[in-house]
Design a protein around this motif. Structure first.
Motif, PDB file in Angstrom:
ATOM      1  N   ALA A 113      10.792 -20.460 -26.050  1.00  0.00           N
ATOM      2  CA  ALA A 113      12.070 -21.177 -26.002  1.00  0.00           C
ATOM      3  C   ALA A 113      12.117 -22.115 -24.797  1.00  0.00           C
ATOM      4  N   ARG A 114      11.524 -21.704 -23.680  1.00  0.00           N
ATOM      5  CA  ARG A 114      11.525 -22.560 -22.493  1.00  0.00           C
ATOM      6  C   ARG A 114      10.715 -23.831 -22.726  1.00  0.00           C
ATOM      7  N   VAL A 115       9.577 -23.709 -23.380  1.00  0.00           N
ATOM      8  CA  VAL A 115       8.756 -24.886 -23.650  1.00  0.00           C
ATOM      9  C   VAL A 115       9.455 -25.811 -24.646  1.00  0.00           C
ATOM     10  N   GLU A 116      10.095 -25.226 -25.649  1.00  0.00           N
ATOM     11  CA  GLU A 116      10.823 -26.047 -26.618  1.00  0.00           C
ATOM     12  C   GLU A 116      11.962 -26.801 -25.944  1.00  0.00           C
ATOM     13  N   ARG A 117      12.654 -26.135 -25.027  1.00  0.00           N
ATOM     14  CA  ARG A 117      13.722 -26.794 -24.287  1.00  0.00           C
ATOM     15  C   ARG A 117      13.168 -27.913 -23.417  1.00  0.00           C
ATOM     16  N   LEU A 118      12.031 -27.674 -22.765  1.00  0.00           N
ATOM     17  CA  LEU A 118      11.399 -28.714 -21.963  1.00  0.00           C
ATOM     18  C   LEU A 118      11.103 -29.941 -22.821  1.00  0.00           C
ATOM     19  N   GLY A 119      10.613 -29.744 -24.020  1.00  0.00           N
ATOM     20  CA  GLY A 119      10.329 -30.869 -24.906  1.00  0.00           C
ATOM     21  C   GLY A 119      11.577 -31.686 -25.215  1.00  0.00           C
ATOM     22  N   ARG A 120      12.676 -31.000 -25.493  1.00  0.00           N
ATOM     23  CA  ARG A 120      13.935 -31.716 -25.754  1.00  0.00           C
ATOM     24  C   ARG A 120      14.381 -32.493 -24.521  1.00  0.00           C
ATOM     25  N   HIS A 121      14.236 -31.892 -23.363  1.00  0.00           N
ATOM     26  CA  HIS A 121      14.677 -32.547 -22.133  1.00  0.00           C
ATOM     27  C   HIS A 121      13.782 -33.727 -21.762  1.00  0.00           C
ATOM     28  N   LEU A 122      12.498 -33.643 -22.031  1.00  0.00           N
ATOM     29  CA  LEU A 122      11.619 -34.792 -21.783  1.00  0.00           C
ATOM     30  C   LEU A 122      12.034 -35.977 -22.649  1.00  0.00           C
ATOM     31  N   PRO A 173      -0.868 -24.229 -26.553  1.00  0.00           N
ATOM     32  CA  PRO A 173      -0.813 -25.287 -27.572  1.00  0.00           C
ATOM     33  C   PRO A 173       0.497 -26.062 -27.563  1.00  0.00           C
ATOM     34  N   ARG A 174       1.633 -25.399 -27.356  1.00  0.00           N
ATOM     35  CA  ARG A 174       2.912 -26.114 -27.331  1.00  0.00           C
ATOM     36  C   ARG A 174       3.002 -27.032 -26.119  1.00  0.00           C
ATOM     37  N   MET A 175       2.540 -26.539 -24.974  1.00  0.00           N
ATOM     38  CA  MET A 175       2.565 -27.379 -23.780  1.00  0.00           C
ATOM     39  C   MET A 175       1.590 -28.537 -23.906  1.00  0.00           C
ATOM     40  N   MET A 176       0.433 -28.320 -24.479  1.00  0.00           N
ATOM     41  CA  MET A 176      -0.529 -29.401 -24.636  1.00  0.00           C
ATOM     42  C   MET A 176       0.012 -30.496 -25.555  1.00  0.00           C
ATOM     43  N   GLU A 177       0.846 -30.133 -26.510  1.00  0.00           N
ATOM     44  CA  GLU A 177       1.466 -31.151 -27.358  1.00  0.00           C
ATOM     45  C   GLU A 177       2.428 -32.009 -26.537  1.00  0.00           C
ATOM     46  N   LEU A 178       3.152 -31.388 -25.598  1.00  0.00           N
ATOM     47  CA  LEU A 178       4.028 -32.161 -24.715  1.00  0.00           C
ATOM     48  C   LEU A 178       3.201 -33.052 -23.786  1.00  0.00           C
ATOM     49  N   VAL A 179       2.073 -32.544 -23.312  1.00  0.00           N
ATOM     50  CA  VAL A 179       1.172 -33.352 -22.490  1.00  0.00           C
ATOM     51  C   VAL A 179       0.727 -34.586 -23.265  1.00  0.00           C
ATOM     52  N   ARG A 180       0.308 -34.367 -24.490  1.00  0.00           N
ATOM     53  CA  ARG A 180      -0.172 -35.484 -25.320  1.00  0.00           C
ATOM     54  C   ARG A 180       0.919 -36.523 -25.533  1.00  0.00           C
ATOM     55  N   ARG A 181       2.147 -36.074 -25.742  1.00  0.00           N
ATOM     56  CA  ARG A 181       3.251 -36.988 -26.059  1.00  0.00           C
ATOM     57  C   ARG A 181       3.819 -37.700 -24.837  1.00  0.00           C
ATOM     58  N   HIS A 182       3.824 -37.024 -23.696  1.00  0.00           N
ATOM     59  CA  HIS A 182       4.606 -37.543 -22.578  1.00  0.00           C
ATOM     60  C   HIS A 182       3.835 -37.817 -21.286  1.00  0.00           C
ATOM     61  N   ALA A 183       2.772 -37.082 -21.009  1.00  0.00           N
ATOM     62  CA  ALA A 183       2.244 -37.038 -19.641  1.00  0.00           C
ATOM     63  C   ALA A 183       1.369 -38.233 -19.283  1.00  0.00           C
ATOM     64  N   ASP A 184       1.511 -38.665 -18.041  1.00  0.00           N
ATOM     65  CA  ASP A 184       0.541 -39.581 -17.435  1.00  0.00           C
ATOM     66  C   ASP A 184      -0.578 -38.791 -16.763  1.00  0.00           C
ATOM     67  N   TRP A 185      -0.226 -37.599 -16.246  1.00  0.00           N
ATOM     68  CA  TRP A 185      -1.190 -36.701 -15.616  1.00  0.00           C
ATOM     69  C   TRP A 185      -1.032 -35.307 -16.207  1.00  0.00           C
ATOM     70  N   TRP A 186      -2.158 -34.662 -16.456  1.00  0.00           N
ATOM     71  CA  TRP A 186      -2.177 -33.264 -16.901  1.00  0.00           C
ATOM     72  C   TRP A 186      -2.864 -32.444 -15.826  1.00  0.00           C
TER      73      TRP A 186
END
Length: 289
Positions: free
Chosen positions: A123-132, A166-179
């Motif tokens: 749930a925390r990772v899903e919330r992070l995705g919404r907030h990003l 895997p959920r965090m890596m999807e956020l990395v792929r979508r949003h991150a400049d640095w991983w």
């Protein structure tokens, strides 16, 4: 060309001590500095710790060149509209030196104690995705949804995300400049790197630095006693050994190192590290400033 950041948890040190280390890091050739984000020191609830955005603002005001960020801010501690505004404000005030490192939270006991955030990791990772998504809308990056805030940012604000699920890596792929990947997970780098998309790779590395004239065994003993639980996340050695270690990581595609000194980054260590390690890498030929 690799980048060098001082990773300095703002625990046990005074604000003046932190500013002194920041200035010495800047003079010694470091490119940036990163802090942690906790309401209490992890595992040390009675120890002092400064608030993350406040200490970052203080250091930005006391330096001229260092980029400032975190590994990482906890998404649960700030509403995304507030964080988006804070990031633009600090970026503007520092002349574009702020980077937004953001994570889902790593210390459930802290979240429970202060009654913030979700207890469930998914749930925390899903919330992070919404907030990003919302932060990007507040910045005016994405059309639709939340209205952009004013003023708009006048400098890029790089996004730094960590993690390896895997959920965090999807956020990395979508949003991150640095991983960012912790050094004790480097064995997973070849498998995870393709999932990071366009994000550049950084590594957080604890270092037991054997300075000139120091007893190597004593440095290794103290470093291991303090941080041996990190396993391969801790590397000990003199300058030549550390140059070989970091060069090997650079050959594997790592472009930034967050150096976490086992001696709490005493100023003399920062200076000698800059003179003997940082200058050994391309792009650092000018040496300490």
């Amino acid at each position: 060309m690799v980048e060098w950041y001082l990773f300095l948890p703002q625990v046990r040190l005074s604000a003046a001590d932190i500013a002194e280390r920041a200035r010495r890091a800047e003079a010694s050739g470091f490119d940036g500095m990163a802090f942690i984000d906790h309401l209490e020191a992890p595992g040390l609830p009675d120890e002092s710790i400064w608030e993350a955005m406040g200490i970052a603002t203080w250091v930005a005001a006391k330096t001229e060149r260092l980029r400032i960020g975190h590994l990482v801010l906890c998404d649960a501690f700030r509403h995304p509209a507030v964080l988006a505004k804070q990031a633009v404000t600090l970026s503007e005030a520092s002349g574009g030196r702020f980077e937004l490192g953001l994570g889902a939270g790593s210390w459930p006991a802290e979240l429970a104690r202060f009654e913030v955030g979700e207890r469930d990791a998914v749930a925390r990772v899903e919330r992070l995705g919404r907030h990003l998504d919302l932060i990007r809308q507040y910045w005016g990056d994405d059309e639709g949804g939340a209205a952009p805030q004013s003023p708009r940012r006048s400098h890029p604000i790089p996004l730094v995300l960590g993690g390896s699920g895997p959920r965090m890596m999807e956020l990395v792929r979508r949003h991150a400049d640095w991983w960012n990947l912790q050094a004790n997970h480097l064995d997973r780098l070849p498998k995870l790197a393709p999932a990071a998309g366009r994000a550049r790779v950084s590594v957080q590395q604890m270092v037991g630095f054997v300075r000139s004239g120091a007893d190597p065994d004593a440095v290794r003993e103290v470093s291991t006693r303090r941080f041996g639980n990190l396993g391969s996340g801790l590397v000990c050695g003199a300058a030549d050994e550390l140059v070989r270690h970091f060069a090997g990581l650079a050959d594997r595609g790592v472009e930034r190192f967050y150096v976490w000194f086992a001696d709490f980054a005493v100023p003399d260590s920062l200076q000698e590290f800059g003179e003997s390690v940082i200058t050994a890498f391309p792009g650092a030929s000018d040496g300490p400033r």
